[in-house]
Design a protein around this motif. Structure first.
Motif, PDB file in Angstrom:
ATOM      1  N   UNK A   1       1.012  -1.152   0.040  1.00  0.00           N
ATOM      2  CA  UNK A   1      -0.050  -0.178   0.109  1.00  0.00           C
ATOM      3  C   UNK A   1       0.787   1.279  -0.095  1.00  0.00           C
ATOM      4  N   UNK A   2       2.093   1.479   0.782  1.00  0.00           N
ATOM      5  CA  UNK A   2       2.782   2.505   0.629  1.00  0.00           C
ATOM      6  C   UNK A   2       3.411   2.706  -0.403  1.00  0.00           C
ATOM      7  N   UNK A   3       3.872   1.449  -1.313  1.00  0.00           N
ATOM      8  CA  UNK A   3       4.489   1.544  -2.502  1.00  0.00           C
ATOM      9  C   UNK A   3       3.717   2.134  -3.512  1.00  0.00           C
ATOM     10  N   UNK A   4       2.382   1.686  -3.452  1.00  0.00           N
ATOM     11  CA  UNK A   4       1.328   2.073  -4.727  1.00  0.00           C
ATOM     12  C   UNK A   4       0.973   3.475  -4.254  1.00  0.00           C
ATOM     13  N   UNK A   5       0.854   3.931  -3.070  1.00  0.00           N
ATOM     14  CA  UNK A   5       0.609   5.418  -2.773  1.00  0.00           C
ATOM     15  C   UNK A   5       1.596   6.204  -3.264  1.00  0.00           C
ATOM     16  N   UNK A   6       2.695   5.930  -2.841  1.00  0.00           N
ATOM     17  CA  UNK A   6       4.149   6.698  -3.737  1.00  0.00           C
ATOM     18  C   UNK A   6       4.139   6.655  -5.157  1.00  0.00           C
ATOM     19  N   UNK A   7       3.708   5.384  -5.848  1.00  0.00           N
ATOM     20  CA  UNK A   7       3.710   5.500  -7.193  1.00  0.00           C
ATOM     21  C   UNK A   7       2.566   6.328  -7.828  1.00  0.00           C
ATOM     22  N   UNK A   8       1.396   6.418  -7.242  1.00  0.00           N
ATOM     23  CA  UNK A   8       0.345   7.315  -7.554  1.00  0.00           C
ATOM     24  C   UNK A   8       0.343   8.593  -7.317  1.00  0.00           C
TER      25      UNK A   8
END
Length: 398
Positions: free
Chosen positions: A275-282
């Motif tokens: 979730x942290x990773x996808x938040x940063x990507x988005x």
């Protein structure tokens, strides 16, 4: 009570030498100095020649014999076999991919196969000093067990007198963090593809009882078609379902609140990291700023609101909130939950179909960049067990 006292007394009567760990001699100054003999990076000479020249001029013969490493050092890890000189491949160092917490990851050429690999080099004295022996064993054991198109493949693993070596397939397009820093913005179609690939990997690992514990952009490599390869299983471990882990480990910005608090935690900790990773990507930024230690990070995580920018679609916003749920058991974790999720509507989770087309964003970004190899300053403390198979070329052909 009598038996206990007798046993204790018997132990105390043993020779003091029996109480010293067999690797205690590694920590004396002369032994460490012997492992850092000189500078091994003289242009145009193999590191075997460099070691010999420095060894002969810097260390008296009696010191060499007195502080040579004990014989057990080449026997204590069956996961890392000792190769005969004839069985070792000839490897050339082409550069340094990364400088890890224990040792460097090198880019090497197998001269026999004419194929490039990534070689992780772990000094044994660091493994012992940091008490990570079990983790090194489990890292290799886990990577031998797993086989998945979005996991970096393990090659050979072996040991020399003073180092452990783990060789993996080399991913020529760098890591996801470098792409993210260069791109500044990653479109949602690419985020969706990356998310599907990572979901398939984590479901696969968790079905085997494996927690990765360090899911982050730096540990996700990009292959020549732009697809993801989860790497670095150095913190991974088998945790059977129903059991829990307690070790605080990972990377602070990606660690779930239950990990930051010291456990207990299970496989759902990996979904928080995703979730942290996808938040940063988005969103182009992390949901919570980094803190100086795990207690400060836990405080920041507990008070954070995780507000998603309005530019992010409704489907992805829902996915992020369901992954960044502070109650572990309420996070998404079953494959059917992702397949039916609004964000993945129309998206396949078939592994062959996910790999069918190249990722244009990755290929276009990487073709426009020129990557320079870093200086060889990480090799200052390499010693003689590298000299049998590794050498520096006069020029590095990448």
């Amino acid at each position: 009570m009598g038996a206990t006292n007798s046993h204790t007394k018997g132990c105390n009567s043993l020779s003091p030498n029996l109480w010293n760990p067999p690797w205690k001699g590694l920590w004396n100054g002369d032994s460490l100095a012997a492992s850092r003999l000189g500078q091994l990076l003289v242009t145009g000479r193999t590191i075997k020649d460099k070691f010999r020249a420095t060894h002969q001029t810097s260390l008296p013969e009696e010191k060499t014999a007195e502080h040579s490493l004990p014989r057990y050092m080449s026997l204590f890890l069956p996961e890392f076999p000792v190769w005969s000189a004839a069985g070792q491949p000839e490897l050339k160092i082409l550069g340094c991919v990364a400088k890890g917490s224990l040792g460097p990851v090198l880019k090497v050429l197998n001269c026999t196969e004419q194929k490039v690999f990534a070689l992780k080099v772990l000094p044994k004295w660091e493994v012992l000093r940091r008490n990570t022996l079990r983790q090194c064993k489990e890292e290799v054991t886990i990577q031998r067990q797993v086989k998945h198109p979005f996991i970096q493949c393990l090659g050979e693993s072996w040991q020399g007198q003073r180092h452990l070596f783990i060789m993996c397939n080399y991913c020529s397009y760098g890591d996801l963090y470098s792409l993210w820093m260069s791109a500044k913005y990653i479109d949602e179609d690419t985020v969706r593809l990356f998310a599907a690939e990572l979901v398939s990997v984590l479901v696969y690992l968790h079905d085997l009882g494996i927690i990765h514990r360090d899911v982050k952009m730096e540990n996700i490599l990009l292959d020549e078609r732009g697809h993801l390869k989860l790497s670095d299983f150095g913190l991974s471990r088998h945790v059977p379902f129903g059991e829990r882990a307690y070790t605080i480990c990972g990377t602070l910005q990606y660690m779930a609140p239950e990990v930051l608090s010291g456990g207990p935690y299970g496989h759902s900790a990996d979904w928080w990291s995703l979730g942290v990773l996808l938040f940063a990507l988005a969103a182009g930024k992390f949901p919570v700023a980094p803190a100086r230690d795990h207690m400060s990070m836990l405080e920041s995580v507990n008070i954070a609101t995780y507000d998603v920018p309005e530019s992010v679609s409704r489907g992805l916003t829902h996915l992020l909130k369901e992954l960044l749920c502070k109650i572990p058991r309420q996070r998404l974790h079953y494959i059917h939950q992702f397949k039916s999720h609004i964000f993945f509507r129309g998206m396949t989770f078939d592994l062959a179909l996910l790999q069918k087309f190249p990722v244009d964003l990755v290929l276009n970004m990487r073709k426009s960049e020129v990557t320079e190899l870093p200086e060889f300053n990480v090799f200052d403390d390499f010693d003689c067990d590298l000299t049998e198979t590794l050498q520096f070329p006069n020029t590095c052909n990448t």
